[in-house]
Design a protein around this motif. Structure first.
Motif, PDB file in Angstrom:
ATOM      1  N   PHE A   1       0.801  -1.217   0.000  1.00  0.00           N
ATOM      2  CA  PHE A   1       0.000   0.000   0.000  1.00  0.00           C
ATOM      3  C   PHE A   1       0.837   1.271   0.000  1.00  0.00           C
ATOM      4  CE2 PHE A   1      -2.569  -3.296   2.206  1.00  0.00           C
ATOM      5  CZ  PHE A   1      -3.411  -3.554   1.136  1.00  0.00           C
ATOM      6  N   GLY A   2       2.095   1.125  -0.335  1.00  0.00           N
ATOM      7  CA  GLY A   2       2.902   2.281  -0.679  1.00  0.00           C
ATOM      8  C   GLY A   2       3.670   2.931   0.457  1.00  0.00           C
ATOM      9  N   LYS A   3       4.789   3.555   0.070  1.00  0.00           N
ATOM     10  CA  LYS A   3       5.648   4.277   1.002  1.00  0.00           C
ATOM     11  C   LYS A   3       5.570   5.763   0.683  1.00  0.00           C
ATOM     12  CE  LYS A   3       8.961   1.695  -0.429  1.00  0.00           C
ATOM     13  NZ  LYS A   3      10.306   1.112  -0.689  1.00  0.00           N
TER      14      LYS A   3
ATOM     15  N   ALA B   1      -2.564   4.273   3.461  1.00  0.00           N
ATOM     16  CA  ALA B   1      -1.152   4.183   3.075  1.00  0.00           C
ATOM     17  C   ALA B   1      -0.437   3.149   3.939  1.00  0.00           C
ATOM     18  CB  ALA B   1      -0.482   5.544   3.220  1.00  0.00           C
ATOM     19  N   GLY B   2       0.518   2.422   3.350  1.00  0.00           N
ATOM     20  CA  GLY B   2       1.189   1.348   4.074  1.00  0.00           C
ATOM     21  C   GLY B   2       2.243   1.822   5.044  1.00  0.00           C
TER      22      GLY B   2
ATOM     23  N   ALA C   1      14.674   8.439  -2.806  1.00  0.00           N
ATOM     24  CA  ALA C   1      14.835   7.156  -3.500  1.00  0.00           C
ATOM     25  C   ALA C   1      14.012   6.059  -2.840  1.00  0.00           C
ATOM     26  CB  ALA C   1      16.310   6.765  -3.526  1.00  0.00           C
ATOM     27  N   TRP C   2      13.772   6.179  -1.540  1.00  0.00           N
ATOM     28  CA  TRP C   2      12.980   5.190  -0.788  1.00  0.00           C
ATOM     29  C   TRP C   2      11.487   5.294  -1.112  1.00  0.00           C
ATOM     30  CZ3 TRP C   2       9.187   6.686   2.757  1.00  0.00           C
ATOM     31  CH2 TRP C   2       8.661   5.675   3.577  1.00  0.00           C
ATOM     32  N   ALA C   3      11.000   6.481  -1.418  1.00  0.00           N
ATOM     33  CA  ALA C   3       9.562   6.752  -1.471  1.00  0.00           C
ATOM     34  C   ALA C   3       8.906   6.318  -2.772  1.00  0.00           C
ATOM     35  CB  ALA C   3       9.314   8.240  -1.255  1.00  0.00           C
ATOM     36  N   ASP C   4       7.642   5.916  -2.651  1.00  0.00           N
ATOM     37  CA  ASP C   4       6.781   5.707  -3.817  1.00  0.00           C
ATOM     38  C   ASP C   4       6.048   6.995  -4.196  1.00  0.00           C
ATOM     39  OD1 ASP C   4       7.277   2.891  -4.022  1.00  0.00           O
ATOM     40  OD2 ASP C   4       5.962   2.602  -2.297  1.00  0.00           O
TER      41      ASP C   4
END
Length: 499
Positions: free
Chosen positions: A238-240, A266-267, A306-309
């Protein structure tokens, strides 16, 4: 989905039906009149006042009067228009009314009516009402009886909802084929009363596919837009979300946005904020990852990007030099969908170079009127009277999704139709409400919703949460935190209403 047509679009649909499909104008007029009479029959009137103008709206009124006469209702018919300017249809309907035994007056008393029917001006009104027409409208409003408007209350712009000098205050408006945009916007929506949309056989399919036509959604539409929640899932499914929010003393904005994103589904939410906010946010929302800065850390920010969706930047970040560097880095280095709100928008407005970068990515901007004024350089009043034009020009120039926040929020994008939101209420006009909306939209984006759909659904759910909170706490006492508590119930509400 319900389409909201302006005056020109409705005229085009009407013309297409008559000229291309060969449906006689008088046939449409008879259907319109019958639909008005059908509504009035519920009131069982004995005496009705009808005020008609010279245009086809007046022709509708004369047809209503004739039908009522044939049903044994006493009709006081007033012609307030210019005889030389009558349309052919109005001349015909006037003659039919007279042949049915009706009489036409130029004045009327204010007492003794069960119903007052407004057929003075239709959707084509494009000028300020003055003089005798203004006096007539004031008298109609002062007259006894329930008030019914034919198609649109006279004096309300079908395209903008503006009051053109004065306007009829209806208890019910019977509008034909499609709801008029002006009946949804303030102040026009306060004059229409209950809106009854009547299908009279106008073919609007020729215009409703046009991207210049606005629309709104209902619970069934919203339910169909919700992201899927597969049983075989984990938080990564469910996304970062990277939420860049909260300067010193503004931890509340970060909390409200992050909490709303989690409530929306959101995850994983990582809040990137100043070090001074760490302790309070860890207590307020232990579910979130808290990462902090005390000075600009470009490499650390790049790792988080870079970590994020999905990225959301702006709530409470302030307009410091550090905030400017952070926004610049997000716009330069970000490779994922990004939502910009609040102070992020104010920073954008200060730097045309940053604005130009918007076209290079996938952005959702959520300005209220003053923020949009800063972004566009146009006065607030100019924006309010040209909302669709401003939204369309901005979205096309920068390639963004724009959430134009106001009492009636608009959502648009390049080559997308404009959504007009009809959920929400004045109780939501409190600090922090926008932070909640940011979290809801970002939470939907994190779950993979395309930016435009996330914005549309997010605005709808935000307003629905506000309606539920108002129902519990009243119009004065709703706080932004109350909206967050109603996000889950709002989602369940649309599922219930669907069935």
């Amino acid at each position: 989905m319900e389409y909201l047509l302006d005056a020109a679009q409705m005229k085009a649909a009407d013309s297409y039906t008559i000229r291309r499909l060969g449906v006689p104008s008088l046939k449409l007029m008879e259907r319109a009149a019958l639909s008005c009479v059908k509504v009035m029959e519920k009131w069982k009137p004995d005496k009705v006042l009808i005020v008609c103008g010279a245009g086809n709206n007046g022709g509708d009124g004369f047809a209503v009067g004739r039908i009522l006469l044939e049903k044994g209702v006493a009709v006081t018919m007033v012609f307030a228009g210019c005889m030389e300017r009558r349309t052919e249809e109005t001349v015909f309907q006037m003659e039919r009314f007279l042949k049915a035994g009706g009489k036409i007056c130029n004045t009327f008393v204010l007492e003794g009516y069960d119903v007052v029917v407004d057929a003075l001006f239709g959707v084509g009104l494009g000028r300020e009402i003055t003089g005798e027409y203004l006096e007539t409208l004031d008298q109609m409003n002062a007259a006894e009886g329930k008030k019914l408007a034919v198609d649109i209350p006279s004096g309300i712009s079908a395209s903008t909802g503006c009051v053109m000098g004065s306007a009829f205050r209806a208890d019910v408006t019977v509008t034909f084929q499609e709801k008029k945009l002006g009946l949804c916007l303030f102040p026009g929506c306060e004059y229409g009363g209950e809106i009854v949309v009547s299908d009279i056989g106008i073919d609007s399919s020729s215009v409703i596919g046009d991207r210049n036509v606005c629309y709104t959604i209902d619970a069934e539409d919203a339910d169909g837009m919700l992201p899927n929640r597969p049983a075989d899932s984990h938080k990564g499914t469910f996304g970062k979300l990277l939420l860049i929010a909260g300067s010193r003393g503004m931890a509340g904005a970060a909390f409200l946005s992050a909490y709303s994103a989690y409530r929306m589904g959101a995850g994983l939410v990582q809040i990137y904020t100043v070090e001074a906010n760490r302790s309070i946010l860890q207590q307020l929302i232990p579910e979130a990852v808290i990462s902090t800065y005390e000075e600009f850390d470009e490499e650390g920010l790049k790792r988080r990007l870079a970590w994020a969706d999905v990225v959301c930047i702006g709530p409470g970040i302030g307009i410091s030099e550090i905030s400017r560097h952070i926004l610049n880095t997000v716009l330069k280095e970000g490779k994922v969908p990004c939502m910009i709100d609040a102070d992020g928008l104010n920073l954008l407005a200060e730097d045309s170079g940053l604005m130009e970068r918007l076209s290079e990515g996938d952005y959702v901007l959520t300005p209220h009127m003053k923020e949009l004024s800063r972004l566009t350089g146009r006065p607030v009043e100019s924006i309010k009277t040209n909302r669709r034009e401003v939204l369309k020009l901005f979205a096309e120039k920068y390639g963004t999704v724009l959430v134009q926040k106001d009492a009636r929020t608009f959502v648009g994008g390049a080559d997308r139709q404009i959504y007009v939101n009809q959920t929400g209420n004045a109780a939501m006009a409190k600090a922090g409400s926008g932070d909640v909306l940011s979290g809801i939209i970002a939470g939907l984006m994190a779950q993979g919703k395309e930016s435009y759909e996330a914005a549309v659904l997010g605005v709808y759910l935000h307003g629905t949460a506000g309606d539920l909170a108002c129902g519990k706490l009243g119009n004065y006492s709703v706080l932004a935190r109350d909206l967050t508590d109603q996000i889950g119930p709002a989602i369940e509400t649309i599922k219930t209403k669907k069935h």
